[in-house]
Scaffold this active site. Sequence first.
Site, mmCIF file in Angstrom:
data_model
loop_
_atom_site.group_PDB
_atom_site.id
_atom_site.type_symbol
_atom_site.label_atom_id
_atom_site.label_comp_id
_atom_site.label_asym_id
_atom_site.label_seq_id
_atom_site.Cartn_x
_atom_site.Cartn_y
_atom_site.Cartn_z
ATOM 1 N NE ARG A 38 43.886 -150.357 64.105
ATOM 2 C CZ ARG A 38 43.208 -151.436 63.723
ATOM 3 N NH1 ARG A 38 43.584 -152.641 64.128
ATOM 4 N NH2 ARG A 38 42.165 -151.322 62.934
ATOM 5 C CB SER B 297 39.977 -145.848 63.183
ATOM 6 O OG SER B 297 39.226 -146.746 62.414
ATOM 7 C CD GLU C 51 43.872 -146.820 64.759
ATOM 8 O OE1 GLU C 51 44.480 -146.515 63.732
ATOM 9 O OE2 GLU C 51 42.910 -147.593 64.761
HETATM 10 N N1 EPU Z 1 29.016 -147.185 63.798
HETATM 11 C C1 EPU Z 1 28.002 -146.292 63.914
HETATM 12 N N2 EPU Z 1 28.200 -144.999 63.522
HETATM 13 C C2 EPU Z 1 29.379 -144.599 63.003
HETATM 14 C C3 EPU Z 1 30.429 -145.514 62.877
HETATM 15 C C4 EPU Z 1 30.231 -146.819 63.292
HETATM 16 O O1 EPU Z 1 26.925 -146.622 64.382
HETATM 17 O O2 EPU Z 1 29.493 -143.418 62.652
HETATM 18 C C5 EPU Z 1 28.783 -148.591 64.157
HETATM 19 C C6 EPU Z 1 28.731 -149.469 62.915
HETATM 20 O O3 EPU Z 1 27.431 -149.510 62.379
HETATM 21 C C7 EPU Z 1 29.179 -150.801 63.440
HETATM 22 C C8 EPU Z 1 30.156 -150.431 64.549
HETATM 23 O O4 EPU Z 1 29.900 -149.083 64.902
HETATM 24 O O5 EPU Z 1 28.093 -151.501 63.999
HETATM 25 C C9 EPU Z 1 31.601 -150.620 64.145
HETATM 26 O O6 EPU Z 1 31.882 -149.856 62.979
HETATM 27 P P1 EPU Z 1 32.759 -150.466 61.772
HETATM 28 O O7 EPU Z 1 32.299 -151.821 61.418
HETATM 29 O O8 EPU Z 1 32.815 -149.417 60.717
HETATM 30 O O9 EPU Z 1 34.204 -150.707 62.374
HETATM 31 P P2 EPU Z 1 35.054 -149.849 63.415
HETATM 32 O O10 EPU Z 1 35.043 -150.542 64.717
HETATM 33 O O11 EPU Z 1 34.611 -148.433 63.382
HETATM 34 C C10 EPU Z 1 37.327 -151.076 62.992
HETATM 35 C C11 EPU Z 1 38.745 -150.634 62.743
HETATM 36 C C12 EPU Z 1 38.929 -150.274 61.288
HETATM 37 C C13 EPU Z 1 38.619 -151.495 60.441
HETATM 38 C C14 EPU Z 1 37.190 -151.982 60.743
HETATM 39 C C15 EPU Z 1 36.870 -153.296 60.072
HETATM 40 C C16 EPU Z 1 39.563 -149.667 64.813
HETATM 41 C C17 EPU Z 1 39.881 -148.416 65.560
HETATM 42 N N3 EPU Z 1 39.053 -149.485 63.587
HETATM 43 O O12 EPU Z 1 36.506 -149.948 62.735
HETATM 44 O O13 EPU Z 1 40.294 -149.915 61.089
HETATM 45 O O14 EPU Z 1 38.748 -151.212 59.069
HETATM 46 O O15 EPU Z 1 37.012 -152.183 62.165
HETATM 47 O O16 EPU Z 1 37.615 -154.320 60.661
HETATM 48 O O17 EPU Z 1 39.790 -150.767 65.316
HETATM 49 C C18 EPU Z 1 41.770 -148.055 61.136
HETATM 50 O O18 EPU Z 1 42.297 -148.566 62.145
HETATM 51 O O19 EPU Z 1 42.195 -146.970 60.644
HETATM 52 C C19 EPU Z 1 40.617 -148.696 60.541
HETATM 53 C C20 EPU Z 1 39.932 -148.140 59.542
#
Ligand code: EPU
Length: 356
Positions: free
Chosen positions: A178, A256, A352
Amino acid sequence: MSAALSLPSNEAPGLVIETDVNLKPYNSFALPAVARRLVRIREAADVRRVVDHPELGRAPKFVLGGGSNLVLTRDVDAVVLKVEIPGIRLLEAREDAWIVEAGAGVAWHALVQWTLDHGYPGLENLALIPGTVGAAPVQNIGAYGIEVKDRLEAVEVMDLVTGRPALLPAAVCRFGYRDSVFKHDGFGGLAGKSVITRVRLRLPRPWRPVLGYLELERKMAETGIAAPDARQIFDWIVAVRRAKLPDPAAIGNAGSFFKNPVVTAEQCRDIIGRDPGIVHYPMADGSVKLAAGWMIDACGWKGKSVGGAAVYDKQALVLVNKGDARGAEVVTLARAIQESVYGRFGIRLEPEPVVV
Ligand code: EPU
């Protein structure tokens, strides 16, 4: 008969300066703010016209793409350059890749759809990401195992001081998670110094799917499709995102809100000692990425709000506008989350979006 055509004093040929423009429709968080002056950049030459303009040339500038990574807390005094450059075309069919060029004002998702419709797969994992093509390299958008840097050939920019164009190969864009040269205004950084006008994507041939994400594996198991094509992956990504991320057209948000923090293996072991359930991903260099959403969720933030700003109830990493939020409320909520995560995990979450 041949009276000289006199232009209004605030206009140069092809350049219209709008005043007191409501920015609410132009930021995906739908936060209220006014741009004192706004110029629509419809072609690269418009940047040149701004630079050459007697007043605008010297004024501070603010480049606005799709406004999907932005928190507006006040009116904008800098001249807003709203990038609306259209157009998508196949630039080159190389043996090892399709090179597709798109105007910075094209909606990112429209580009992903266009490439699939025309038989140039490779962007399907990045489906449904809000924002414009020009904003994609700025924060190196990424999802489901691909970052835009993995598909980027070069970025065309216009210099905001000289008004000259330049073509920057991906290697000089200093991409990180990012992050890019376009986000930094210090030495060598390009934030506020240039406008991205076009982006060239490199879509490798032959196409290979990028699978491996839990949600994609789940879809494969559910459907029994072991070798999905690009269109199938696109459909899955769209479904996965729709299920857990709010549609900015319906609920204002900026995706995010925080980056997933990267810590040392030792720091991670320490946190696991206290919180064995923490979701974490070991990185190739030995460091570990922690799931910020999990940490925020663990601190009990889902559904909590400050004024009109709230934590999305299906994904704690996303802050939303319940309808009438002000930027200051978003910032207050974000700070409270940062403090509580720091208090429990000793980790400082980094936002972000750009806060103005
Ligand atoms: N989780 C929770 N509770 C929550 C949210 C997440 O327990 O309220 C857990 C999920 O169950 C999962 C882990 O945290 O085990 C990661 O969550 P998720 O797979 O939703 O991905 P993320 O790390 O929250 C990142 C990117 C997203 C992207 C997804 C998929 C960043 C900051 N965010 O989200 O990007 O779509 O992975 O690759 O790196 C964005 O940058 O705007 C964005 C949406």
